[in-house]
Write a protein that holds these residues in place. Structure first.
Motif, PDB file in Angstrom:
ATOM      1  N   PHE A  33       0.832  -1.201   0.000  1.00  0.00           N
ATOM      2  CA  PHE A  33       0.000   0.000   0.000  1.00  0.00           C
ATOM      3  C   PHE A  33       0.867   1.253   0.000  1.00  0.00           C
ATOM      4  O   PHE A  33       2.001   1.236   0.471  1.00  0.00           O
ATOM      5  N   ALA A  52      -2.565   5.749   3.814  1.00  0.00           N
ATOM      6  CA  ALA A  52      -3.859   5.641   4.479  1.00  0.00           C
ATOM      7  C   ALA A  52      -4.090   6.915   5.281  1.00  0.00           C
ATOM      8  O   ALA A  52      -3.140   7.502   5.802  1.00  0.00           O
ATOM      9  N   HIS A  62      -6.023   8.221   8.594  1.00  0.00           N
ATOM     10  CA  HIS A  62      -6.677   7.784   9.828  1.00  0.00           C
ATOM     11  C   HIS A  62      -7.374   8.981  10.460  1.00  0.00           C
ATOM     12  O   HIS A  62      -6.831  10.087  10.446  1.00  0.00           O
ATOM     13  N   VAL A  70      -9.800   4.100   9.576  1.00  0.00           N
ATOM     14  CA  VAL A  70      -9.138   4.324   8.294  1.00  0.00           C
ATOM     15  C   VAL A  70     -10.241   4.835   7.379  1.00  0.00           C
ATOM     16  O   VAL A  70     -11.230   4.141   7.137  1.00  0.00           O
ATOM     17  N   GLY A 125      -7.593   5.777   1.446  1.00  0.00           N
ATOM     18  CA  GLY A 125      -6.315   5.165   1.102  1.00  0.00           C
ATOM     19  C   GLY A 125      -6.470   3.885   0.318  1.00  0.00           C
ATOM     20  O   GLY A 125      -7.540   3.269   0.309  1.00  0.00           O
ATOM     21  N   ALA A 135      -5.336   1.041   0.941  1.00  0.00           N
ATOM     22  CA  ALA A 135      -5.548  -0.140   1.789  1.00  0.00           C
ATOM     23  C   ALA A 135      -7.031  -0.520   1.863  1.00  0.00           C
ATOM     24  O   ALA A 135      -7.368  -1.667   2.148  1.00  0.00           O
ATOM     25  N   LEU A 136      -7.912   0.425   1.573  1.00  0.00           N
ATOM     26  CA  LEU A 136      -9.347   0.130   1.591  1.00  0.00           C
ATOM     27  C   LEU A 136      -9.781  -0.643   0.348  1.00  0.00           C
ATOM     28  O   LEU A 136     -10.819  -1.319   0.369  1.00  0.00           O
ATOM     29  N   SER A 181     -14.661   2.043   4.876  1.00  0.00           N
ATOM     30  CA  SER A 181     -13.797   2.438   5.985  1.00  0.00           C
ATOM     31  C   SER A 181     -13.554   1.222   6.880  1.00  0.00           C
ATOM     32  O   SER A 181     -14.204   0.187   6.726  1.00  0.00           O
TER      33      SER A 181
END
Length: 161
Positions: free
Chosen positions: A65, A68, A70, A86, A89, A91-92, A98
């Motif tokens: 990734f 992100a 936060h 989160v 980003g 990573a989602l 979220s």
């Protein structure tokens, strides 16, 4: 929209308040020192670290990734509870809206502590491929970060008292 929940806990020999300070309150400073290269940067975009704070985490070269964002939802130092989400980003991925986390550090055996994490993966639709197995892969990486912080605290007993 669906929700997939997951919980795990890790036992530590580090006392609760010390672990909470290091692993949660000062993670932006400590984690890059403990695991150089895993993260490029932690940047506070808004706020003072308390509820409503928005942080941008830029991952290192070894991560799949890039970044992100936060949002800190709650910090209760007296009860050692830290809640964050989160909210943006890569990573989602395509399936998640979220991810919300509740991290609680409680007294454990022999003066140590137990770190309990509950996570809620908020999917964009009810039809998704988010499984406990996929979540566990990410949690294993998070546990590795935790154990690196724990080792640092043992090697530096005067920090975060």
């Amino acid at each position: 929209m669906g929700v997939v929940n997951f919980e795990y806990e890790v036992v530590s020999t580090v006392p609760p308040h010390r672990l909470f300070k290091a692993f949660l309150l000062d993670s932006d400073n400590l984690i890059p020192k403990v695991i150089p290269g895993a993260f490029k940067s932690f940047e506070t975009l808004q706020g003072d670290g308390g509820a409503g704070t928005i942080k941008l985490i830029t991952f290192g070269e070894s991560s799949p990734f890039k970044f992100a964002k936060h949002r800190v939802d709650e910090v209760d130092e007296a009860k050692c509870v830290y809640k964050y989400s989160v909210i943006e980003g890569d990573a989602l991925g395509e399936e998640l809206e979220s991810i919300s986390y509740v991290v609680k550090v409680t007294a454990g055996p022999d003066g140590g502590s137990v770190l309990k994490t509950s996570s809620s993966y908020h999917t964009k639709t009810d039809n998704h491929s988010i499984t406990e197995e996929k979540i566990k892969e990410g949690k294993d990486k998070a546990k590795a970060v935790f154990h690196a912080v724990e080792a640092h605290l043992h090697a530096n007993p005067h920090e975060y008292n």
